[in-house]
Enzyme design. Structure first.
Site, mmCIF file in Angstrom:
data_model
loop_
_atom_site.group_PDB
_atom_site.id
_atom_site.type_symbol
_atom_site.label_atom_id
_atom_site.label_comp_id
_atom_site.label_asym_id
_atom_site.label_seq_id
_atom_site.Cartn_x
_atom_site.Cartn_y
_atom_site.Cartn_z
ATOM 1 N N MET A 143 -15.949 48.890 -9.148
ATOM 2 C CA MET A 143 -17.144 49.323 -8.433
ATOM 3 C C MET A 143 -16.779 50.356 -7.375
ATOM 4 O O MET A 143 -15.974 50.086 -6.486
ATOM 5 C CB MET A 143 -17.855 48.139 -7.764
ATOM 6 C CG MET A 143 -19.121 48.555 -6.998
ATOM 7 S SD MET A 143 -19.921 47.206 -6.125
ATOM 8 C CE MET A 143 -20.654 46.316 -7.496
ATOM 9 N N TYR A 146 -20.136 52.204 -2.227
ATOM 10 C CA TYR A 146 -20.366 53.195 -1.183
ATOM 11 C C TYR A 146 -21.725 52.972 -0.519
ATOM 12 O O TYR A 146 -22.743 53.487 -1.006
ATOM 13 C CB TYR A 146 -20.351 54.611 -1.774
ATOM 14 C CG TYR A 146 -19.030 55.096 -2.289
ATOM 15 C CD1 TYR A 146 -17.826 54.525 -1.885
ATOM 16 C CD2 TYR A 146 -18.976 56.146 -3.192
ATOM 17 C CE1 TYR A 146 -16.621 54.995 -2.360
ATOM 18 C CE2 TYR A 146 -17.774 56.631 -3.670
ATOM 19 C CZ TYR A 146 -16.593 56.055 -3.254
ATOM 20 O OH TYR A 146 -15.395 56.525 -3.735
ATOM 21 N N ALA A 176 -12.748 46.870 -6.194
ATOM 22 C CA ALA A 176 -13.673 47.553 -5.284
ATOM 23 C C ALA A 176 -12.999 48.811 -4.751
ATOM 24 O O ALA A 176 -11.925 48.744 -4.157
ATOM 25 C CB ALA A 176 -14.050 46.639 -4.118
ATOM 26 N N LYS A 177 -13.636 49.936 -4.983
ATOM 27 C CA LYS A 177 -13.181 51.216 -4.427
ATOM 28 C C LYS A 177 -14.022 51.482 -3.184
ATOM 29 O O LYS A 177 -15.238 51.648 -3.266
ATOM 30 C CB LYS A 177 -13.367 52.325 -5.456
ATOM 31 C CG LYS A 177 -12.996 53.728 -5.000
ATOM 32 C CD LYS A 177 -13.162 54.695 -6.176
ATOM 33 C CE LYS A 177 -12.765 56.117 -5.834
ATOM 34 N NZ LYS A 177 -13.921 56.891 -5.337
ATOM 35 N N VAL A 178 -13.354 51.521 -2.023
ATOM 36 C CA VAL A 178 -14.074 51.650 -0.764
ATOM 37 C C VAL A 178 -13.408 52.711 0.102
ATOM 38 O O VAL A 178 -12.260 53.089 -0.118
ATOM 39 C CB VAL A 178 -14.106 50.308 0.016
ATOM 40 C CG1 VAL A 178 -14.827 49.232 -0.787
ATOM 41 C CG2 VAL A 178 -12.691 49.848 0.392
#
Length: 263
Positions: A143, A146, A176-178
């Protein structure tokens, strides 16, 4: 939660995803610093580097180029994305299905969620469909979490980024890409909020070599699991050298100074 053990998009539990969905999201001006990167083959060649555990692209690029690289690149099918020409509240069109991505040979899916947008509910429902379909094909779901939109006053605040990581857990993402919240202490909160979900940092706009590598090191020290990066690699003339440095930093735990020596 799907374990990434045995998945090609992780190496020793860590990830380095090379992202190249910028042509849709930002437009071709992102390729101006190194004009050769306008040609997807140039960046596909970079994605064959041993450090890269996954390569994230949109459907059309995958269709046109991935068949020539399927033996040397792990494909992350970025399922949704919207052009920078869009001027409405934050949203992201679903551009291909999990089933088609699987047919093309994807090793994982990527999906953007804009928490706080007026379109969050619809995007979460779309993610649910994609996540469940990905489970059927044993594909991890990453995911791009953002928070943006009318419900978000400041998307760089610690609690907002921690919330983004928690949304990834609550909605069933595997990774999780944050954004990096600016300090190791804040990043610890982010990684703790995600529970068993792997947390990787968004590379963001290009910065100096040391500044970039120090931010990656801070993420790792805070319990993060790696990086998804585009411009901080392929906007450099020495892109392969940066990948050498990231390999040393993420997978060999070399430290920043030793990583810089690889460049």
């Amino acid at each position: 939660m799907r374990s990434l053990e045995g998945s090609p998009i992780a190496r020793d539990g860590k990830l380095l995803v090379l992202a190249y969905d910028h042509g849709l999201e930002h437009g071709p001006t992102d390729f101006d610093p190194v004009p050769e990167t306008m040609d997807p083959e140039t960046v596909f060649d970079l994605a064959t580097h041993d450090a890269v555990t996954g390569f994230a692209v949109q459907k059309g690029v995958a269709e046109a180029y991935y068949p020539s690289y399927e033996d040397s690149v792990n494909l992350v099918a970025k399922l949704n994305g919207t052009s920078n020409l869009w001027m409405g509240e934050y949203d992201s069109a679903v551009n291909w299905s999990v089933e088609y991505a699987n047919e093309l040979g994807a090793d994982a899916i990527g999906f953007t969620l804009y928490g706080g947008s007026n379109h969050e509910v619809e995007m979460a429902e779309e993610f649910a469909q994609a996540q469940e379909a990905a489970r059927e094909h044993d594909l991890p779901a990453i995911m791009w979490s953002y928070p943006r939109g009318q419900g978000v006053k400041n998307d760089t605040k610690d609690e907002i980024i921690a919330y983004a990581a928690r949304q990834a857990l609550e909605l069933g993402a595997d990774v999780a890409k944050v954004k990096y919240p600016g300090s190791p202490k804040a990043m610890e909160w982010v990684t703790e909020s995600a529970g068993p979900v792997k947390v990787i940092m968004s590379g963001g706009s290009k910065t100096s070599d040391r500044e970039f590598l120090e931010s990656v090191q801070n993420v790792l020290d805070a319990g993060g699991d790696g990086l998804a990066v585009g411009r901080n690699v392929w906007q450099r003339e020495n892109a392969e050298a940066m990948l050498d440095a990231l390999e040393a930093l993420i997978f060999e735990e070399s430290g920043v100074d030793a990583a810089l020596d690889r460049m």
